[in-house]
Scaffold this motif. Sequence first.
Motif, short mmCIF file in Angstrom:
data_model
loop_
_atom_site.label_atom_id
_atom_site.label_comp_id
_atom_site.label_asym_id
_atom_site.label_seq_id
_atom_site.Cartn_x
_atom_site.Cartn_y
_atom_site.Cartn_z
N ASP A 277 0.82 -1.21 0.00
CA ASP A 277 0.00 0.00 0.00
C ASP A 277 0.85 1.26 0.00
O ASP A 277 0.48 2.27 0.59
CB ASP A 277 -0.93 0.00 1.22
CG ASP A 277 -1.85 -1.20 1.24
OD1 ASP A 277 -2.50 -1.45 0.19
OD2 ASP A 277 -1.91 -1.90 2.26
N HIS A 278 1.98 1.19 -0.66
CA HIS A 278 2.93 2.30 -0.65
C HIS A 278 3.30 2.69 -2.09
O HIS A 278 3.21 1.88 -3.01
CB HIS A 278 4.20 1.92 0.10
CG HIS A 278 3.99 1.62 1.54
ND1 HIS A 278 3.46 0.42 1.98
CD2 HIS A 278 4.22 2.36 2.65
CE1 HIS A 278 3.38 0.44 3.30
NE2 HIS A 278 3.83 1.60 3.73
N LEU A 279 3.72 3.93 -2.24
CA LEU A 279 4.29 4.37 -3.50
C LEU A 279 5.70 3.79 -3.61
O LEU A 279 6.57 4.10 -2.79
CB LEU A 279 4.35 5.90 -3.56
CG LEU A 279 5.04 6.49 -4.80
CD1 LEU A 279 4.28 6.12 -6.07
CD2 LEU A 279 5.18 8.00 -4.66
N VAL A 280 5.91 2.94 -4.59
CA VAL A 280 7.23 2.32 -4.81
C VAL A 280 7.82 2.91 -6.09
O VAL A 280 7.23 2.77 -7.18
CB VAL A 280 7.13 0.79 -4.93
CG1 VAL A 280 8.50 0.19 -5.20
CG2 VAL A 280 6.53 0.19 -3.66
N LEU A 281 8.96 3.55 -5.99
CA LEU A 281 9.66 4.11 -7.14
C LEU A 281 10.86 3.23 -7.46
O LEU A 281 11.76 3.07 -6.64
CB LEU A 281 10.11 5.54 -6.85
CG LEU A 281 9.00 6.55 -6.52
CD1 LEU A 281 9.59 7.94 -6.32
CD2 LEU A 281 7.96 6.58 -7.62
N GLY A 282 10.86 2.65 -8.65
CA GLY A 282 11.95 1.78 -9.07
C GLY A 282 13.08 2.58 -9.68
O GLY A 282 12.92 3.21 -10.73
N VAL B 288 7.46 3.57 -12.32
CA VAL B 288 6.33 3.42 -11.40
C VAL B 288 5.38 2.38 -11.97
O VAL B 288 4.91 2.51 -13.10
CB VAL B 288 5.58 4.75 -11.20
CG1 VAL B 288 4.39 4.56 -10.27
CG2 VAL B 288 6.52 5.80 -10.64
N GLU B 289 5.10 1.36 -11.19
CA GLU B 289 4.19 0.31 -11.64
C GLU B 289 2.73 0.68 -11.40
O GLU B 289 1.86 0.37 -12.20
CB GLU B 289 4.49 -1.00 -10.92
CG GLU B 289 5.84 -1.59 -11.30
CD GLU B 289 6.03 -2.97 -10.71
OE1 GLU B 289 5.03 -3.62 -10.40
OE2 GLU B 289 7.19 -3.39 -10.57
N LYS B 290 2.48 1.34 -10.30
CA LYS B 290 1.09 1.64 -9.94
C LYS B 290 1.05 2.86 -9.02
O LYS B 290 1.85 2.98 -8.10
CB LYS B 290 0.46 0.44 -9.22
CG LYS B 290 -1.00 0.63 -8.87
CD LYS B 290 -1.50 -0.54 -7.99
CE LYS B 290 -1.49 -1.84 -8.74
NZ LYS B 290 -2.11 -2.94 -7.93
N ALA B 291 0.09 3.74 -9.28
CA ALA B 291 -0.11 4.91 -8.41
C ALA B 291 -1.56 5.36 -8.55
O ALA B 291 -2.21 5.12 -9.57
CB ALA B 291 0.83 6.06 -8.79
N THR B 292 -2.06 6.00 -7.52
CA THR B 292 -3.42 6.54 -7.53
C THR B 292 -3.34 8.06 -7.55
O THR B 292 -2.56 8.65 -6.80
CB THR B 292 -4.18 6.09 -6.27
OG1 THR B 292 -4.26 4.66 -6.26
CG2 THR B 292 -5.59 6.65 -6.26
N VAL B 293 -4.15 8.67 -8.40
CA VAL B 293 -4.23 10.12 -8.47
C VAL B 293 -5.58 10.56 -7.92
O VAL B 293 -6.63 10.05 -8.33
CB VAL B 293 -4.08 10.63 -9.93
CG1 VAL B 293 -4.24 12.14 -9.98
CG2 VAL B 293 -2.74 10.21 -10.49
N ASP B 294 -5.55 11.47 -6.97
CA ASP B 294 -6.77 11.98 -6.35
C ASP B 294 -7.07 13.37 -6.91
O ASP B 294 -6.34 14.32 -6.66
CB ASP B 294 -6.59 12.04 -4.83
CG ASP B 294 -7.84 12.48 -4.10
OD1 ASP B 294 -8.84 12.79 -4.79
OD2 ASP B 294 -7.82 12.52 -2.86
#
Length: 227
Positions: free
Chosen positions: A142-147, A217-223
């Motif tokens: 459940d975290h922002l992971v930056l590769g 970035v594999e996955k991120a949510t934008v609000d």
Amino acid sequence: MGIGAVGGAVVIELSATGVREVAAIGAHCDDVAIGVGGTLLTLTARATVSTRVHVFVIAGEDSRREIEERHALAALCPGAEIEFTILDVPDGRAPGYWEAIKTALEAFRRTCEPDVVFAPQRDDAHQDHRLLAELVPTVFRDHLVLGYEILKWESDTPRTTIYHPLSRKIAEEKARILLKHYPSQTDHDWFDEDAFLGLSRLRGVQCRRPHAEAFVVEKATVDFGKV
């Protein structure tokens, strides 16, 4: 989020302010510094409150390289509180230690609640880096992971999607710290100031800044806000 014109091009900027806790994960002592050293310098220099940096490395425990790592990250994170977890997995043998690494990474996860996680990216050609890239999202779900990318001789430079701009001063300071604090690596023909500044300049060109570090970035949510 801001949208602005830089040099005639439209640039979309996502603001990540208020970062107080960071997880920095690498396979070897120097991976984190190479991949995200400039970003760590920027984060800790701009912080209005103390930043906590949790470092997890799978190889190098009780070695000369661990000493190098501790000194380098202290220089890259001035004023930050740094906690180290360094394992003794043999270099280049991570796939054979999958269960031990997974267990240690899960234990590490219970020690921190980071705002952002920096880790290797999945398409890295080095098997140790790639294994970590695959394991990190299974633990930090459940975290922002930056590769991040790791400069080396393999032709595995990723197609990056997120850029963190760096000033020339920060890029040069990162290169200086790498060369000063990792003397065990200076026999590699790619481990020099020209290489480090060349890559950061290239990433800077791609986001219309002097220098940059780049991430996958594999996955991120934008609000976009509530209606």
